[in-house]
Design an enzyme around this catalytic site. Sequence first.
Site, PDB file in Angstrom:
ATOM      1  N   SER A 273      -6.104   2.456 -23.587  1.00 56.79           N
ATOM      2  CA  SER A 273      -5.278   3.326 -24.439  1.00 56.79           C
ATOM      3  C   SER A 273      -4.135   3.948 -23.653  1.00 56.79           C
ATOM      4  O   SER A 273      -4.198   4.094 -22.432  1.00 56.79           O
ATOM      5  CB  SER A 273      -6.122   4.455 -25.025  1.00 56.79           C
ATOM      6  OG  SER A 273      -7.205   3.947 -25.744  1.00 56.79           O
TER       7      SER A 273
HETATM    8  N1  SAH Z   1     -11.920   3.190 -23.258  1.00 59.02           N
HETATM    9  C1  SAH Z   1     -11.352   1.949 -22.758  1.00 59.02           C
HETATM   10  C2  SAH Z   1     -10.554   1.185 -23.793  1.00 59.02           C
HETATM   11  C3  SAH Z   1     -11.423   0.677 -24.865  1.00 59.02           C
HETATM   12  S1  SAH Z   1     -10.818  -0.693 -25.774  1.00 59.02           S
HETATM   13  C4  SAH Z   1     -10.537   2.191 -21.505  1.00 59.02           C
HETATM   14  O1  SAH Z   1     -10.459   3.323 -21.028  1.00 59.02           O
HETATM   15  O2  SAH Z   1     -10.017   1.211 -20.972  1.00 59.02           O
HETATM   16  C5  SAH Z   1     -12.177  -0.814 -26.871  1.00 59.02           C
HETATM   17  C6  SAH Z   1     -13.426  -1.384 -26.257  1.00 59.02           C
HETATM   18  O3  SAH Z   1     -14.463  -1.288 -27.219  1.00 59.02           O
HETATM   19  C7  SAH Z   1     -13.316  -2.862 -25.901  1.00 59.02           C
HETATM   20  O4  SAH Z   1     -13.575  -3.044 -24.546  1.00 59.02           O
HETATM   21  C8  SAH Z   1     -14.390  -3.523 -26.771  1.00 59.02           C
HETATM   22  O5  SAH Z   1     -15.054  -4.591 -26.129  1.00 59.02           O
HETATM   23  C9  SAH Z   1     -15.342  -2.362 -27.041  1.00 59.02           C
HETATM   24  N2  SAH Z   1     -16.189  -2.492 -28.239  1.00 59.02           N
HETATM   25  C10 SAH Z   1     -15.868  -2.946 -29.471  1.00 59.02           C
HETATM   26  N3  SAH Z   1     -16.948  -2.865 -30.286  1.00 59.02           N
HETATM   27  C11 SAH Z   1     -17.967  -2.344 -29.560  1.00 59.02           C
HETATM   28  C12 SAH Z   1     -19.324  -2.013 -29.839  1.00 59.02           C
HETATM   29  N4  SAH Z   1     -19.872  -2.209 -31.042  1.00 59.02           N
HETATM   30  N5  SAH Z   1     -20.076  -1.489 -28.840  1.00 59.02           N
HETATM   31  C13 SAH Z   1     -19.552  -1.277 -27.604  1.00 59.02           C
HETATM   32  N6  SAH Z   1     -18.273  -1.577 -27.287  1.00 59.02           N
HETATM   33  C14 SAH Z   1     -17.497  -2.098 -28.253  1.00 59.02           C
END
Ligand code: SAH
Length: 239
Positions: free
Chosen positions: A89
Amino acid sequence: MAKKLRHIFWVGLVFGGICLLSGAGPATDPYAAPRQSMVDLQLKARGISDARVLAAMGKAPRHLFMPELLAPMAYEDHPLPIGSGQTISQPYIVALMTEWGEIKAGDKVLEVGTGSGYQAAVLAELADKVFSIDIRPELAEQAAKVLKSLSYSQVKVKSGDGYLGWPEQAPFDAILVTAAATRVPPALEKQLKEGGRLVIPLGQAEGVQTLTRFRKIQGKLRPDSRLAVRFVPLVEPGK
Ligand code: SAH
């Protein structure tokens, strides 16, 4: 002349020693200046006011949580790709979610969506224990590696479905979901402590969502802050 040279030698030695001791000097962290500008221009100027959050954002080395080629862009005002079709993000959103989480020393925090591990590192600057889950094993693995190399030992990362939370470690003082969900996952509501904060982008995957902060009061989630955002989708059951 010899006396003057000796004088220059000693001044140089003392100055060099001070620089070494204070860790100053341009070679230590080439990203220190862009990181500070990010804090001043993207965070403070837009209303992030919690001094602890600003300090955490000024410390966590965001450029080390992304592919090396993108590091020069790490402190710019936008999200960046981290592989597997996912994104880290924008700094402002990381700061805002952290501020809305009202993270205090001693707190136990859950993050759903580890991604690069950067948000987890920022949380670890403020909380005692951070648990972070990602559904994509390759991202969980890479994030765990970077966090370990930076000695963020307060963070535990696992690969799994964050829709179900992390029941073995519940309850949590704060839960941050960093992927867009169509509804609050019931397990997360259950795993939040009384008085706890849940920050989650809610809405349809394609389009704009509403980043919402809930507080658990008398066992019920009550929304109290909102902002329009755009996140990658949370993998939800049946989707
Ligand atoms: N917080 C992260 C960015 C997250 S992007 C940072 O600081 O870089 C969103 C993430 O959510 C992705 O890596 C994706 O794989 C994960 N995601 C999506 N659905 C999910 C679920 N049901 N459980 C756990 N992770 C999930």
